[in-house]
Design a protein around this motif. Structure first.
Motif, short mmCIF file in Angstrom:
data_model
loop_
_atom_site.label_atom_id
_atom_site.label_comp_id
_atom_site.label_asym_id
_atom_site.label_seq_id
_atom_site.Cartn_x
_atom_site.Cartn_y
_atom_site.Cartn_z
N MET A 1 -6.85 4.71 15.43
CA MET A 1 -6.36 3.60 14.62
C MET A 1 -7.36 3.24 13.52
O MET A 1 -8.57 3.32 13.72
N LYS A 2 -6.82 2.82 12.38
CA LYS A 2 -7.63 2.40 11.24
C LYS A 2 -7.54 0.89 11.12
O LYS A 2 -6.50 0.34 10.76
N PHE A 3 -8.63 0.21 11.41
CA PHE A 3 -8.68 -1.24 11.39
C PHE A 3 -9.20 -1.74 10.04
O PHE A 3 -10.24 -1.28 9.57
N VAL A 4 -8.48 -2.69 9.45
CA VAL A 4 -8.89 -3.27 8.18
C VAL A 4 -8.99 -4.78 8.29
O VAL A 4 -8.39 -5.41 9.17
N THR A 5 -9.75 -5.36 7.37
CA THR A 5 -9.74 -6.80 7.17
C THR A 5 -9.05 -7.05 5.83
O THR A 5 -9.45 -6.49 4.81
N ILE A 6 -7.99 -7.84 5.87
CA ILE A 6 -7.20 -8.10 4.66
C ILE A 6 -7.11 -9.60 4.41
O ILE A 6 -7.36 -10.42 5.29
N TRP A 13 -6.96 -11.68 7.81
CA TRP A 13 -6.33 -11.06 8.97
C TRP A 13 -7.03 -9.75 9.31
O TRP A 13 -7.68 -9.14 8.47
N ILE A 14 -6.83 -9.32 10.54
CA ILE A 14 -7.13 -7.94 10.92
C ILE A 14 -5.81 -7.17 10.93
O ILE A 14 -4.80 -7.67 11.42
N GLY A 15 -5.83 -5.98 10.39
CA GLY A 15 -4.62 -5.18 10.37
C GLY A 15 -4.89 -3.74 10.76
O GLY A 15 -6.04 -3.32 10.87
N ILE A 16 -3.80 -3.01 10.98
CA ILE A 16 -3.87 -1.57 11.26
C ILE A 16 -3.10 -0.85 10.18
O ILE A 16 -1.94 -1.18 9.88
N VAL A 17 -3.74 0.14 9.57
CA VAL A 17 -3.14 0.91 8.49
C VAL A 17 -2.34 2.06 9.09
O VAL A 17 -2.79 2.71 10.05
N ASN A 18 -1.17 2.31 8.52
CA ASN A 18 -0.32 3.39 9.04
C ASN A 18 -0.89 4.77 8.67
O ASN A 18 -1.83 4.88 7.88
N ASP A 19 -0.31 5.81 9.26
CA ASP A 19 -0.82 7.16 9.06
C ASP A 19 -0.78 7.60 7.60
O ASP A 19 -1.61 8.40 7.15
N GLU A 20 0.20 7.10 6.86
CA GLU A 20 0.33 7.48 5.45
C GLU A 20 -0.61 6.67 4.55
O GLU A 20 -0.68 6.93 3.34
N GLU A 21 -1.29 5.71 5.14
CA GLU A 21 -2.24 4.86 4.41
C GLU A 21 -1.56 4.08 3.28
O GLU A 21 -2.16 3.81 2.24
N SER A 22 -0.30 3.71 3.50
CA SER A 22 0.47 2.99 2.49
C SER A 22 0.75 1.55 2.88
O SER A 22 0.92 0.69 2.01
N HIS A 23 0.82 1.27 4.19
CA HIS A 23 1.17 -0.06 4.68
C HIS A 23 0.17 -0.51 5.74
O HIS A 23 -0.51 0.31 6.37
N GLY A 205 -16.00 0.79 3.61
CA GLY A 205 -14.58 0.86 3.93
C GLY A 205 -14.02 2.25 3.74
O GLY A 205 -14.77 3.22 3.81
N PRO A 206 -12.72 2.34 3.46
CA PRO A 206 -11.79 1.23 3.31
C PRO A 206 -11.48 0.52 4.63
O PRO A 206 -10.97 -0.60 4.64
N TRP A 207 -11.76 1.22 5.75
CA TRP A 207 -11.43 0.70 7.08
C TRP A 207 -12.40 1.26 8.08
O TRP A 207 -13.26 2.08 7.78
N ILE A 208 -12.28 0.78 9.32
CA ILE A 208 -13.02 1.35 10.45
C ILE A 208 -12.05 2.21 11.24
O ILE A 208 -11.00 1.72 11.68
N VAL A 209 -12.39 3.47 11.43
CA VAL A 209 -11.59 4.35 12.27
C VAL A 209 -12.15 4.29 13.69
O VAL A 209 -13.35 4.51 13.90
N HIS A 210 -11.30 3.97 14.65
CA HIS A 210 -11.76 3.87 16.04
C HIS A 210 -12.33 5.20 16.50
O HIS A 210 -11.87 6.28 16.11
N ILE A 293 -11.86 9.99 8.14
CA ILE A 293 -11.91 8.55 7.82
C ILE A 293 -11.10 8.24 6.57
O ILE A 293 -10.15 7.47 6.61
N GLY A 294 -11.45 8.84 5.45
CA GLY A 294 -10.72 8.58 4.21
C GLY A 294 -11.65 8.61 3.03
O GLY A 294 -12.69 9.28 3.05
#
Length: 303
Positions: A1-6, A13-23, A205-210, A293-294
């Protein structure tokens, strides 16, 4: 999972980015709709401090959304939110490993500069900025601002005197850091801290990958480009000191805590290593890509 702070109009918020990195799926919104004991804090360090429960609760939240066919309703396009650094304001300085690739040590001096022991310095928490945010040139202070693409480790649980063979158990996940450095300030002050700690000189960033998604942090491709030109191209298998050893050394006599960040060093190809040197200028765009990671992308801005 890719954890972001938005951040949006409702707050942080804390969020999870989808596999396509679009949402992104804002976990607090999911939590509000679920009838369960799932608890997701809005702060990343607080969440990481919960240990495995945070990861498992995030998994439950994602599965609940899928089971109720709510992906389209609850997911938000990344372009609709402000992406902050995964840990916007670390509680401590960022730990940084110096000269952890032999070729980088040589380009900065000679073979005699390859360290025998882990070399560590730090960057102030106020250096942290996010993916796609501007890096200030600080032209009134420096004419030699340089890039350093690095894999960063995010500590997941408290530990002291950690054994090398157990070190990865203390990791929450991995992100990317650009250890932007004012080389002339380094030389002027005869140490690293001031030249490493100007505001905005730690894009993260852009996120933390577990960690569950990274089989071996010591075998990842890493590449840095400036305006599309490849400057650094290596693999973390070229570490002098692998992640496990770095964690073990740092934890000897010093307690590592959830949310602590360790930048693991940069490969050869920094601006100072060119003849003549190729330092960053206003409007330059730096992209750092780490396998699994990205890509972390930032543009320089005059100040």
């Amino acid at each position: 999972m890719k954890f972001v702070t938005i951040k949006n109009e409702k707050g942080q918020w804390i969020g999870i980015v989808n596999d396509e990195e679009s949402h992104v799926l804002p976990l607090q919104e999911v939590q509000e709709k679920m009838d369960s004991d799932v608890f997701i804090p809005a702060d990343m360090v607080e969440a990481i401090s919960l240990g495995d429960k945070f990861y498992y609760d995030a998994e439950k939240a994602v599965q609940w959304v899928k089971d109720h066919n709510l992906e389209s309703e609850l997911s938000v396009p990344l372009s609709f939110v402000e992406l902050l650094a995964p840990i916007p304001r670390p509680a401590k300085n960022i730990f940084c490993v110096g000269k952890n690739y032999a070729e980088h040590a040589i380009e900065m001096g000679s073979k005699e500069d390859i360290p025998e022991h882990v070399m560590v310095f730090t960057k102030a928490p106020t250096t942290v900025t996010a993916h796609e945010q501007k890096i200030l040139t600080h032209s009134e202070l420096t004419e030699q601002l340089d890039y350093e693409g690095e894999l960063a480790v995010v500590i997941g649980k408290k530990g002291k005197g950690i054994k090398r063979e157990e070190a990865l158990d203390y990791v929450f996940g991995y992100t990317i850091i650009n250890d932007v450095t004012a080389r002339d300030l380094q030389s002027k002050h005869k140490q690293f801290f001031i030249g490493k700690s100007l505001d905005t000189t730690c894009p993260m960033g852009p996120w933390i990958v577990h960690k569950s998604a990274i089989a071996n942090p010591n075998k990842l491709d890493i590449k840095t480009t400036v305006n599309g030109e490849v400057r650094q191209d290596s693999n973390t298998e070229n570490f002098i000191f692998p992640v496990e050893e770095v964690i073990a050394v740092l934890s000897q006599g010093m307690t590592l805590e959830p949310g602590d960040i360790i930048a693991t060093g940069t490969p050869a190809g920094v601006g100072k290593g060119f003849k003549p040197p190729r330092f960053l200028r206003s409007d330059d765009t730096v992209e750092i890509t780490v396998e699994g990671i990205g890509t972390l992308r930032n543009t320089m801005a005059s100040c």
